[in-house]
Design a protein around this motif. Sequence first.
Motif, PDB file in Angstrom:
ATOM      1  N   UNK A 124       0.826  -1.197   0.000  1.00  0.00           N
ATOM      2  CA  UNK A 124       0.000   0.000   0.000  1.00  0.00           C
ATOM      3  C   UNK A 124       0.862   1.249   0.000  1.00  0.00           C
ATOM      4  N   UNK A 125       0.489   2.215  -0.784  1.00  0.00           N
ATOM      5  CA  UNK A 125       1.270   3.448  -0.905  1.00  0.00           C
ATOM      6  C   UNK A 125       1.424   4.140   0.439  1.00  0.00           C
ATOM      7  N   UNK A 126       0.423   4.022   1.326  1.00  0.00           N
ATOM      8  CA  UNK A 126       0.436   4.734   2.599  1.00  0.00           C
ATOM      9  C   UNK A 126       0.721   3.804   3.781  1.00  0.00           C
ATOM     10  N   UNK A 127       1.354   2.668   3.515  1.00  0.00           N
ATOM     11  CA  UNK A 127       1.661   1.735   4.590  1.00  0.00           C
ATOM     12  C   UNK A 127       2.588   2.353   5.627  1.00  0.00           C
ATOM     13  N   UNK A 128       2.240   2.199   6.900  1.00  0.00           N
ATOM     14  CA  UNK A 128       3.066   2.805   7.941  1.00  0.00           C
ATOM     15  C   UNK A 128       4.172   1.860   8.405  1.00  0.00           C
ATOM     16  N   UNK A 129       3.886   0.549   8.431  1.00  0.00           N
ATOM     17  CA  UNK A 129       4.916  -0.418   8.780  1.00  0.00           C
ATOM     18  C   UNK A 129       4.999  -1.438   7.650  1.00  0.00           C
ATOM     19  N   UNK A 130       6.210  -1.863   7.325  1.00  0.00           N
ATOM     20  CA  UNK A 130       6.418  -2.736   6.158  1.00  0.00           C
ATOM     21  C   UNK A 130       5.772  -2.112   4.928  1.00  0.00           C
ATOM     22  N   UNK A 131       6.032  -0.823   4.729  1.00  0.00           N
ATOM     23  CA  UNK A 131       5.394  -0.055   3.669  1.00  0.00           C
ATOM     24  C   UNK A 131       6.056  -0.190   2.312  1.00  0.00           C
ATOM     25  N   UNK A 132       5.792   0.758   1.405  1.00  0.00           N
ATOM     26  CA  UNK A 132       6.201   0.621  -0.003  1.00  0.00           C
ATOM     27  C   UNK A 132       7.707   0.542  -0.205  1.00  0.00           C
ATOM     28  N   UNK A 133       8.473   1.157   0.678  1.00  0.00           N
ATOM     29  CA  UNK A 133       9.936   1.036   0.556  1.00  0.00           C
ATOM     30  C   UNK A 133      10.350  -0.428   0.536  1.00  0.00           C
ATOM     31  N   UNK A 134       9.752  -1.220   1.409  1.00  0.00           N
ATOM     32  CA  UNK A 134      10.150  -2.622   1.520  1.00  0.00           C
ATOM     33  C   UNK A 134       9.529  -3.467   0.421  1.00  0.00           C
ATOM     34  N   UNK A 135       8.332  -3.093  -0.029  1.00  0.00           N
ATOM     35  CA  UNK A 135       7.747  -3.798  -1.160  1.00  0.00           C
ATOM     36  C   UNK A 135       8.604  -3.649  -2.406  1.00  0.00           C
TER      37      UNK A 135
END
Length: 269
Positions: free
Chosen positions: A215-226
Motif C-alpha cells: 500500500x502506498x500509505x503503509x506505515x509499517x512494512x510499507x512501499x519502501x520494503x515492497x
Amino acid sequence: MRYHVAGRGPVCVLHPGGPGIGWDYLRMPLLEKKLTCVYVEPIGTGESGRLPEHPGGYSVDRYVEFVEALLDHLGVPDVHLLGHSHGGFVAQRYAIRHPDRLAGLILFDTAPLAGPEIMVDAAQNLERFLERYADRPEAQEAMATWKALATGTDEEYTASMRGLLPAYFADSRTVEAYDVMRTSLQAWAVTSDEGPWRHHDALAALHLPSLVLTGRWGFICGPRWGQELHETIPGSQLVVFENSGHMGHLEEPETFAAAVTGFVEQNLA
C-alpha cells in the motif's frame, strides 16, 4: 493449530501478521469467489494451541514448521502461499526452504528483513500520518500509543493494537468495517528470542513465481520494503495500491482480489 477454509477454486493458504494477531482481519470474501482460501490461525492465538514455552518460542522458524505441517495435512498440489506483514516473514522463509512445495508466493505488506530499520521507517511514516491528519483525534491517539507502546500482556497488546489501528489505513474513515474491526481485534503477547535477520541473498536465488503487494500509505512494512522485495526476487511482479495503507484487502478489495486471482490463474494456466 486451527485453520479455516472458505471459497472454491485453486488453494491459497493465507498467514496473518502480528505475530499474535487474530486471523479474522485477513478474511477476503472477494478472493473466496475464485479461490479456496485456507486461513491460518497461528499457534499461540485464538483457539489454536500454545507452545510449551508460551509466551516465548514463537520464532519465524517455528511458524514455518506449522505451515509445513498444514500443507502435509491438506495434501493438495499447486498451493499458493500468501503472507501478510509478519506472516510475510513466515511465507518468505517457507518459500526459501521449500520452493518445490509451492505454485507461487504472495508477499503482502512485508519486508525482506527484520531489525531496527523496520522500526525507524515505521516511526517516520507515522509522523507523516500524523501530519496528514493532525486535526483527527484518532491520529493523535495512534501517535500516543506508539510512544507508549505496551505489549507485555494480551490485554496491553490488544489495547495497543486498537490504539494504533488508524495508522494502518490510508484513511480509516473510508473503510466500512473499520469500527467493527477495531472493537473485535484481539492480540496475544507471543514473543521470540530470534534476532535480526535478512533474506536478501536467499530471495535473490529464489526461482518461484512471486507477487509483491504493498500500500502506498503503509506505515509499517510499507512501499519502501515492497519495492526492495520486488527488486530482490527474480521475475517478481509488484502491485502498489495507491489508496491503501497496510490493509489493501480492506481498502481496495476489488483491486486486491483481481491482482491475486490474476496471478494465481496465470501460474496455473
